[in-house]
Motif scaffolding. Structure first.
Motif, PDB file in Angstrom:
ATOM      1  N   LEU A  37       3.024 -10.674   3.672  1.00 59.87           N
ATOM      2  CA  LEU A  37       1.790 -11.017   2.970  1.00 59.87           C
ATOM      3  C   LEU A  37       1.494 -10.015   1.862  1.00 59.87           C
ATOM      4  O   LEU A  37       1.193 -10.403   0.723  1.00 59.87           O
ATOM      5  CB  LEU A  37       0.629 -11.054   3.965  1.00 59.87           C
ATOM      6  N   VAL A  38       1.596  -8.735   2.188  1.00 59.82           N
ATOM      7  CA  VAL A  38       1.330  -7.681   1.203  1.00 59.82           C
ATOM      8  C   VAL A  38       2.262  -7.817   0.003  1.00 59.82           C
ATOM      9  O   VAL A  38       1.837  -7.693  -1.155  1.00 59.82           O
ATOM     10  CB  VAL A  38       1.473  -6.292   1.860  1.00 59.82           C
ATOM     11  N   LYS A  39       3.540  -8.081   0.265  1.00 59.99           N
ATOM     12  CA  LYS A  39       4.515  -8.232  -0.818  1.00 59.99           C
ATOM     13  C   LYS A  39       4.242  -9.483  -1.646  1.00 59.99           C
ATOM     14  O   LYS A  39       4.346  -9.468  -2.882  1.00 59.99           O
ATOM     15  CB  LYS A  39       5.924  -8.262  -0.249  1.00 59.99           C
ATOM     16  N   SER A  40       3.891 -10.577  -0.965  1.00 60.20           N
ATOM     17  CA  SER A  40       3.644 -11.829  -1.684  1.00 60.20           C
ATOM     18  C   SER A  40       2.427 -11.726  -2.602  1.00 60.20           C
ATOM     19  O   SER A  40       2.347 -12.422  -3.618  1.00 60.20           O
ATOM     20  CB  SER A  40       3.445 -12.983  -0.695  1.00 60.20           C
ATOM     21  N   LEU A  41       1.482 -10.854  -2.240  1.00 56.76           N
ATOM     22  CA  LEU A  41       0.284 -10.666  -3.062  1.00 56.76           C
ATOM     23  C   LEU A  41       0.480  -9.567  -4.108  1.00 56.76           C
ATOM     24  O   LEU A  41      -0.425  -9.278  -4.887  1.00 56.76           O
ATOM     25  CB  LEU A  41      -0.908 -10.314  -2.171  1.00 56.76           C
ATOM     26  N   GLY A  42       1.663  -8.944  -4.092  1.00 56.23           N
ATOM     27  CA  GLY A  42       1.972  -7.902  -5.065  1.00 56.23           C
ATOM     28  C   GLY A  42       1.230  -6.600  -4.831  1.00 56.23           C
ATOM     29  O   GLY A  42       1.071  -5.784  -5.752  1.00 56.23           O
ATOM     30  N   LEU A  43       0.796  -6.353  -3.576  1.00 55.33           N
ATOM     31  CA  LEU A  43       0.037  -5.145  -3.267  1.00 55.33           C
ATOM     32  C   LEU A  43       0.911  -4.001  -2.766  1.00 55.33           C
ATOM     33  O   LEU A  43       0.433  -2.870  -2.636  1.00 55.33           O
ATOM     34  CB  LEU A  43      -1.034  -5.459  -2.201  1.00 55.33           C
ATOM     35  N   ASP A  44       2.167  -4.283  -2.488  1.00 49.37           N
ATOM     36  CA  ASP A  44       3.047  -3.265  -1.896  1.00 49.37           C
ATOM     37  C   ASP A  44       3.387  -2.145  -2.877  1.00 49.37           C
ATOM     38  O   ASP A  44       3.619  -1.002  -2.467  1.00 49.37           O
ATOM     39  CB  ASP A  44       4.331  -3.899  -1.370  1.00 49.37           C
TER      40      ASP A  44
END
Length: 399
Positions: A73-80
Motif C-alpha cells: 500500500l505504501v509503495k502504491s501510494l508513492g509514500l515509501d
C-alpha cells in the motif's frame, strides 16, 4: 531535522495501528488499522487524502501478512520514498530504557526479557518489530517506550513496600505507562500557558479505556498512578484499578477462583463495565446515567471521585498545581466527567467555565476554567504517534 516521513507502528495481539507522519508538522499522510489478525475475517482500514478504504485479508492471516500488505500500500501510494525510519510503540521498557532507542540485537533481547512484566503487550510489540524489520530491512527501527518518561521518578515514588530483594532480583516496582501521552500534553500545556518548564507543576490525566494520572514537575515525571502493570491506579473501562491485595487470596481460597480467573476478573470484567453491568464505554454509561440508571450513575460517580482523589494527592509531590490537563478519548470528549472532577477540586483554586467546557470537545484544545483561577484546567488532544515519529526521525538522523 529535514522534511521526512516516519512509519509509526503500534502492534497489539490481534491488531496493528499504523500511520505515516511528517515529524516536523505532525501531518498524517496515511493512517489506519489492521484488525482481527489471526481470526476469521481480518482486514485493513486506512485513510489517505481524506478518503477511507478497506482491504480484506484472508482468514487467519496475521501480522507479517498485514505488514506485507501495508508495504504494498505504501509503495502504491508513492509514500515509501520519503520514509527514513519505522517507529514502534513498546509498552514496557523496564529499567533498561529511559529514552527512545535504535533497535539492535541487544535492545531486542532486552525487550524480550521485559516481556515478563507486560505479558499481554510486549510480545505483541515484538511481533510488529520482527515483521517490520523483515519488510523494511533498509530502514532504522526505533523503539519508543510507554514507561521511559516515568524513569525520572525517585525510589520513594516507584518502590513498593515489599521485601527489597524482590526489586533487586526481579525488578518488581512501579513503572507507569502512557508516558508519550503525558509527555506530549504536558509540554503543550506549558507552551499554551506561557510557563517556564523548569518551574512548572502540571498534572495530566490520560483517560480512555485505560486511565492514568501523572505528576510532572519541571518537565519531568515525579509520580504516576499506574504501577508494575497497567492495572494499578484509577478505575478504568474494564480494569479495577486499586484494590485491597487481600482480595486475591479471598477470591482464590474462599470463592474457589483460579489465578487466571482472578486476572480476568480484575483486567477484563471490572471497572466501569463491572460496576454498571452495562458497558465499558463511557458514552453508554453517561447516557444511561442521564436516564436515571442507578448503577450507571454509581459507576460515573465512582470514576470521577477516584480520579479527583488521585489528582489531589499529586499536589503533594508537586508542592502545588499550575495546571490540570485532560486528554485521551474520555478526557478529550466527556464534558460531564471533566465538570464533575473539577467541581471536586475547587479547593485547588479552579472553577469550571461551563461554556468553555462544552466547546472543548471532539479534538478541540482549550482552557475550561474561569479566567483568574489560580489553577488552570485544559483539554489537550494527545498525539502519541507524533512523539514516536519525532523520536524515530531524530535517532535515524543521528546514526
Amino acid at each position: 531535522m529535514s522534511s521526512t516521513h516516519v512509519l509509526v507502528l503500534n502492534c497489539g495481539s490481534s491488531s496493528l495501528k499504523f500511520a505515516i507522519i511528517d515529524p516536523n508538522t505532525a501531518q498524517e499522510h496515511l493512517s489506519g488499522l489492521a484488525e482481527r489478525l489471526g481470526e476469521s475475517n481480518p482486514q485493513i482500514k486506512y485513510k489517505h487524502q481524506g478518503q477511507k478504504h478497506t482491504v480484506a485479508l484472508n482468514a487467519g492471516e496475521a501480522h507479517q501478512i498485514a505488514i506485507d500488505k501495508l508495504v504494498e500500500l505504501v509503495k502504491s501510494l508513492g509514500l515509501d520514498k520519503e520514509l527514513v525510519a519505522v517507529g514502534h510503540r513498546v509498552v514496557h521498557g523496564g529499567e533498561h530504557f529511559t529514552q527512545s532507542v535504535l533497535i539492535d540485537d541487544t535492545v531486542h533481547q532486552a525487550i524480550v526479557k521485559t516481556a515478563d512484566l507486560a505479558p499481554l503487550h510486549n510480545p505483541a510489540n515484538l511481533l510488529g518489530i520482527d515483521a517490520a524489520t523483515k519488510a523494511f530491512s533498509h530502514l532504522p527501527q526505533v523503539a519508543v517506550f510507554d514507561t521511559a518518561f516515568h524513569q525520572s521518578m525517585s525510589p520513594t515514588a516507584y518502590l513498593y513496600a515489599l521485601p527489597y530483594e524482590l526489586y533487586k532480583s526481579h525488578g518488581i516496582r512501579r513503572y507507569g505507562f502512557h508516558g508519550t501521552s503525558h509527555y506530549f500534553v504536558s509540554t503543550q500545556a506549558i507552551k499554551a500557558l506561557g510557563l517556564e518548564q523548569k518551574s512548572s507543576r502540571i498534572i495530566t490525566a490520560h483517560l480512555g479505556n485505560g486511565c492514568s494520572v501523572c505528576a510532572i514537575k519541571d518537565g519531568k515525571s515525579v509520580d504516576t498512578s499506574m504501577g508494575l502493570t497497567p492495572l494499578e491506579g484509577l478505575i478504568m473501562g474494564t480494569r479495577s484499578g486499586d484494590i485491597d491485595p487481600g482480595l486475591f487470596s479471598y477470591l482464590v481460597n474462599q470463592l474457589g477462583y483460579s489465578v487466571e480467573q482472578v486476572d480476568t476478573l480484575l483486567n477484563k470484567q471490572s471497572g466501569l463495565q463491572g460496576i454498571s453491568e452495562l458497558s465499558n464505554d463511557c458514552r453508554t454509561i453517561e447516557e444511561a446515567a442521564a436516564d436515571g440508571h442507578p448503577q450507571a450513575t454509581l459507576a460515573l460517580d465512582m470514576f470521577c471521585y477516584r480520579l479527583a482523589k488521585q489528582i489531589a494527592s499529586f499536589a503533594v509531590p508537586l508542592g502545588g498545581v499550575d495546571a490540570l490537563v485532560f486528554t485521551g478519548g474520555i478526557g478529550e470528549n466527556s464534558d460531564v466527567i471533566r465538570a464533575k472532577v473539577v467541581e471536586q477540586l475547587s479547593f485547588l483554586g479552579m472553577e469550571i467555565d461551563a461554556q468553555a467546557n462544552l466547546d472543548a470537545r471532539f479534538g478541540k484544545e482549550g482552557e475550561i476554567t474561569r479566567s483568574g483561577n489560580t489553577t488552570k484546567a485544559l483539554v489537550i488532544p494527545t498525539n502519541e504517534e507524533w512523539v514516536i515519529a519525532h523520536d524515530a526521525a531524530q535517532l535515524a538522523q543521528e546514526q
